[in-house]
Structures are given as structure tokens and as C-alpha cells.
Design an enzyme around this catalytic site. Structure first.
Site, PDB file in Angstrom:
ATOM      1  N   ILE A   1      -5.413   0.538   7.146  1.00 22.28           N
ATOM      2  CA  ILE A   1      -6.531  -0.365   7.410  1.00 22.28           C
ATOM      3  C   ILE A   1      -6.488  -1.688   6.765  1.00 22.28           C
ATOM      4  O   ILE A   1      -6.956  -2.760   7.199  1.00 22.28           O
ATOM      5  CB  ILE A   1      -7.913   0.132   6.934  1.00 22.28           C
ATOM      6  CG1 ILE A   1      -8.953  -0.353   8.065  1.00 22.28           C
ATOM      7  CG2 ILE A   1      -8.330   0.131   5.620  1.00 22.28           C
ATOM      8  CD1 ILE A   1     -10.078   0.487   8.096  1.00 22.28           C
TER       9      ILE A   1
ATOM     10  N   ASN B   1       2.733   5.665  -4.611  1.00 25.64           N
ATOM     11  CA  ASN B   1       2.308   5.248  -5.858  1.00 25.64           C
ATOM     12  C   ASN B   1       1.547   6.428  -6.771  1.00 25.64           C
ATOM     13  O   ASN B   1       0.632   7.161  -6.015  1.00 25.64           O
ATOM     14  CB  ASN B   1       1.443   3.947  -5.862  1.00 25.64           C
ATOM     15  CG  ASN B   1       2.304   2.829  -5.166  1.00 25.64           C
ATOM     16  OD1 ASN B   1       3.302   2.668  -5.277  1.00 25.64           O
ATOM     17  ND2 ASN B   1       1.340   1.875  -4.350  1.00 25.64           N
TER      18      ASN B   1
ATOM     19  N   HIS C   1      -0.137   0.969  -9.400  1.00 29.59           N
ATOM     20  CA  HIS C   1      -0.819   0.403  -8.041  1.00 29.59           C
ATOM     21  C   HIS C   1      -1.303   1.406  -7.129  1.00 29.59           C
ATOM     22  O   HIS C   1      -1.549   1.177  -6.064  1.00 29.59           O
ATOM     23  CB  HIS C   1       0.311  -0.268  -7.357  1.00 29.59           C
ATOM     24  CG  HIS C   1       1.009  -1.499  -8.069  1.00 29.59           C
ATOM     25  ND1 HIS C   1       0.089  -2.591  -8.298  1.00 29.59           N
ATOM     26  CD2 HIS C   1       1.759  -1.492  -8.610  1.00 29.59           C
ATOM     27  CE1 HIS C   1       0.827  -3.360  -9.232  1.00 29.59           C
ATOM     28  NE2 HIS C   1       1.991  -2.740  -9.472  1.00 29.59           N
ATOM     29  N   GLN C   2      -1.709   2.634  -7.603  1.00 29.81           N
ATOM     30  CA  GLN C   2      -2.539   3.803  -6.851  1.00 29.81           C
ATOM     31  C   GLN C   2      -4.027   3.457  -6.873  1.00 29.81           C
ATOM     32  O   GLN C   2      -4.520   3.166  -7.879  1.00 29.81           O
ATOM     33  CB  GLN C   2      -2.207   5.147  -7.586  1.00 29.81           C
ATOM     34  CG  GLN C   2      -2.794   5.943  -6.260  1.00 29.81           C
ATOM     35  CD  GLN C   2      -2.712   7.682  -6.723  1.00 29.81           C
ATOM     36  OE1 GLN C   2      -2.190   8.058  -8.145  1.00 29.81           O
ATOM     37  NE2 GLN C   2      -2.831   8.496  -5.851  1.00 29.81           N
TER      38      GLN C   2
ATOM     39  N   HIS D   1      -0.327   9.655  -1.009  1.00 23.80           N
ATOM     40  CA  HIS D   1      -0.103   8.994   0.361  1.00 23.80           C
ATOM     41  C   HIS D   1       1.230   8.440   0.293  1.00 23.80           C
ATOM     42  O   HIS D   1       1.389   7.882  -0.693  1.00 23.80           O
ATOM     43  CB  HIS D   1      -1.379   8.154   0.650  1.00 23.80           C
ATOM     44  CG  HIS D   1      -1.646   7.403  -0.345  1.00 23.80           C
ATOM     45  ND1 HIS D   1      -2.472   7.473  -1.129  1.00 23.80           N
ATOM     46  CD2 HIS D   1      -1.510   5.853  -0.530  1.00 23.80           C
ATOM     47  CE1 HIS D   1      -2.702   6.261  -1.955  1.00 23.80           C
ATOM     48  NE2 HIS D   1      -1.947   5.598  -1.464  1.00 23.80           N
ATOM     49  N   PHE D   2       1.911   8.428   1.361  1.00 27.02           N
ATOM     50  CA  PHE D   2       3.141   7.820   1.552  1.00 27.02           C
ATOM     51  C   PHE D   2       3.044   6.536   2.192  1.00 27.02           C
ATOM     52  O   PHE D   2       2.507   6.906   3.696  1.00 27.02           O
ATOM     53  CB  PHE D   2       4.224   8.735   1.917  1.00 27.02           C
ATOM     54  CG  PHE D   2       4.463   9.695   0.920  1.00 27.02           C
ATOM     55  CD1 PHE D   2       3.800  10.694   0.347  1.00 27.02           C
ATOM     56  CD2 PHE D   2       5.879   9.688   0.378  1.00 27.02           C
ATOM     57  CE1 PHE D   2       4.218  11.893  -0.095  1.00 27.02           C
ATOM     58  CE2 PHE D   2       6.405  10.721  -0.589  1.00 27.02           C
ATOM     59  CZ  PHE D   2       5.297  11.784  -0.709  1.00 27.02           C
ATOM     60  N   HIS D   3       3.541   5.432   2.072  1.00 32.23           N
ATOM     61  CA  HIS D   3       3.589   4.315   2.744  1.00 32.23           C
ATOM     62  C   HIS D   3       4.670   4.241   3.843  1.00 32.23           C
ATOM     63  O   HIS D   3       5.703   4.488   3.135  1.00 32.23           O
ATOM     64  CB  HIS D   3       3.287   2.863   2.064  1.00 32.23           C
ATOM     65  CG  HIS D   3       2.156   3.013   1.063  1.00 32.23           C
ATOM     66  ND1 HIS D   3       0.975   2.174   1.594  1.00 32.23           N
ATOM     67  CD2 HIS D   3       1.693   3.279  -0.139  1.00 32.23           C
ATOM     68  CE1 HIS D   3       0.110   2.181   0.673  1.00 32.23           C
ATOM     69  NE2 HIS D   3       0.368   2.962  -0.274  1.00 32.23           N
TER      70      HIS D   3
HETATM   71  P1  AMP Z   1      -2.255   2.994  -2.659  1.00 33.20           P
HETATM   72  O1  AMP Z   1      -2.657   1.393  -3.346  1.00 33.20           O
HETATM   73  O2  AMP Z   1      -0.835   3.510  -2.724  1.00 33.20           O
HETATM   74  O3  AMP Z   1      -3.347   3.617  -3.380  1.00 33.20           O
HETATM   75  O4  AMP Z   1      -2.688   2.579  -1.407  1.00 33.20           O
HETATM   76  C1  AMP Z   1      -3.880   2.671  -0.656  1.00 33.20           C
HETATM   77  C2  AMP Z   1      -3.709   2.262   0.864  1.00 33.20           C
HETATM   78  O5  AMP Z   1      -4.864   2.851   1.419  1.00 33.20           O
HETATM   79  C3  AMP Z   1      -4.018   0.873   0.847  1.00 33.20           C
HETATM   80  O6  AMP Z   1      -3.140   0.329   1.538  1.00 33.20           O
HETATM   81  C4  AMP Z   1      -5.325   0.846   1.635  1.00 33.20           C
HETATM   82  O7  AMP Z   1      -5.199  -0.471   2.587  1.00 33.20           O
HETATM   83  C5  AMP Z   1      -5.234   2.056   2.620  1.00 33.20           C
HETATM   84  N1  AMP Z   1      -6.544   2.687   2.821  1.00 33.20           N
HETATM   85  C6  AMP Z   1      -7.755   2.668   2.180  1.00 33.20           C
HETATM   86  N2  AMP Z   1      -8.612   3.127   2.797  1.00 33.20           N
HETATM   87  C7  AMP Z   1      -8.126   3.386   4.139  1.00 33.20           C
HETATM   88  C8  AMP Z   1      -8.815   3.553   5.153  1.00 33.20           C
HETATM   89  N3  AMP Z   1     -10.021   3.957   5.485  1.00 33.20           N
HETATM   90  N4  AMP Z   1      -8.100   3.830   6.670  1.00 33.20           N
HETATM   91  C9  AMP Z   1      -6.586   3.349   6.394  1.00 33.20           C
HETATM   92  N5  AMP Z   1      -6.169   3.048   5.149  1.00 33.20           N
HETATM   93  C10 AMP Z   1      -6.942   3.252   4.160  1.00 33.20           C
END
Ligand code: AMP
Ligand code: ZN
Length: 141
Positions: free
Chosen positions: A37, A88, A94-95, A101-103
Site C-alpha cells: 500500500i 527485513n 528497516h522492519q 514479509h518478503f518484498h
Molecule cells: P518493512 O519495512 O519491511 O516492515 O515493510 C512493511 C511494508 O508493509 C511497507 O512497504 C508498507 O508499505 C507495507 N504495508 C503496511 N501496511 C500495509 C497494508 N495495510 N497493506 C499493504 N501493505 C502495507
């Protein structure tokens, strides 16, 4: 069927449950994937185990097996040529969301304005230290 762990306060557990909406891509028995998002590039997607765990080592192997294949399918579907797979662990790494979760982050150009921007402070390794470290790690595997 692998048993699933959930956390009632976790935003990603709520997404898996359907209590919070998401732009779902692929869902399997153990994995859920959806569009990020807050994308840092068009097509930025996430794949998560349905088992709640904050960090990679908190999630049992059987819940992680399909993640790479899921991200690969999403990358292929979008026809992305250049992309990063990122995961992360921990705040200083940066988590932000404490559910593994995997990007899958497309890198559409070499601009720092889109996609992942990486700092890579490489140093020349001391071979004696590297050898010792290698022995230490191997001894624990
Ligand atoms: P991280 O920094 O690796 O923890 O990444 C967390 C990711 O989750 C970020 O890229 C956010 O944009 C994403 N995120 C947080 N809330 C949501 C949501 N409700 N739907 C989709 N993505 C989300
Ligand atoms: Zn969770």
C-alpha cells in the site's frame, strides 16, 4: 496441513483473515500475497506466511517454502526485468511490520527515485578473520 499461528493485533494477520482489505494476488494454504500500500515502485508486492512470526527465524520452515515461488510468479506476471527480493528483520534493519514479509520490488530504472535504493558499505575482508569466522559458523550449523 501446517497449523497457523495468529496475532489478533497484527495488521498482516488481519489482512489474511480478511478483516482489513488488501489487493490480494496469490493465496495458497500457507502463503498470502498482495500489493504493497506504500509502494516504492509500481508493482511493489508482498508475500507473507500465514503463520504469524515477527522475524524469519520465528516461522517454521513448512510455512516459508512457497514464498519464493509466489514472488517469482508475481514478477513474471508483471514482466519485470529488474527487481529486488527483500526481507527485513528488526527495527534497525528497516522492519516496520512485525509479521514476516518478503518484498518484490521492481526496479524500472536506475533512478534513486523509484525502486530499492541500497547502501552497501563493503570492506576488504581480512582472510584470517574470515577463516576463523567460517570455522565458528560451520561449527554451529
Ligand atoms: P518493512 O519495512 O519491511 O516492515 O515493510 C512493511 C511494508 O508493509 C511497507 O512497504 C508498507 O508499505 C507495507 N504495508 C503496511 N501496511 C500495509 C497494508 N495495510 N497493506 C499493504 N501493505 C502495507
Ligand atoms: Zn501477524
Amino acid at each position: 496441513m501446517a497449523s497457523h499461528n495468529t496475532d489478533a493485533n497484527c495488521i498482516f494477520c488481519k489482512i489474511i483473515k480478511g478483516d482489513i482489505p488488501s489487493f490480494k494476488l496469490i493465496e495458497t494454504e500457507n502463503v498470502y500475497s498482495f500489493l504493497d500500500i506504500g509502494p516504492i515502485a509500481k508493482g511493489h508486492a508482498l508475500a507473507i506466511p500465514k503463520y504469524h512470526g515477527a522475524k524469519l527465524h520465528d516461522v517454521p520452515d513448512e510455512h516459508l517454502g512457497e514464498i519464493l515461488a509466489t514472488l517469482k510468479k508475481i514478477a513474471i506476471a508483471q514482466g519485470v526485468e529488474n527487481y529486488n527480493i527483500l526481507q527485513n528483520n528488526g527495527k534497525i534493519a528497516h522492519q516496520v511490520v512485525d509479521h514476516v514479509h518478503f518484498h518484490m520490488i521492481p526496479k524500472p530504472s536506475d533512478s534513486d527515485k523509484e525502486g530499492l535504493v541500497i547502501g552497501w558499505p563493503a570492506q576488504q575482508a581480512d582472510m584470517a578473520e574470515l577463516k576463523q569466522l567460517h570455522e565458528e559458523i560451520k561449527g554451529k550449523l
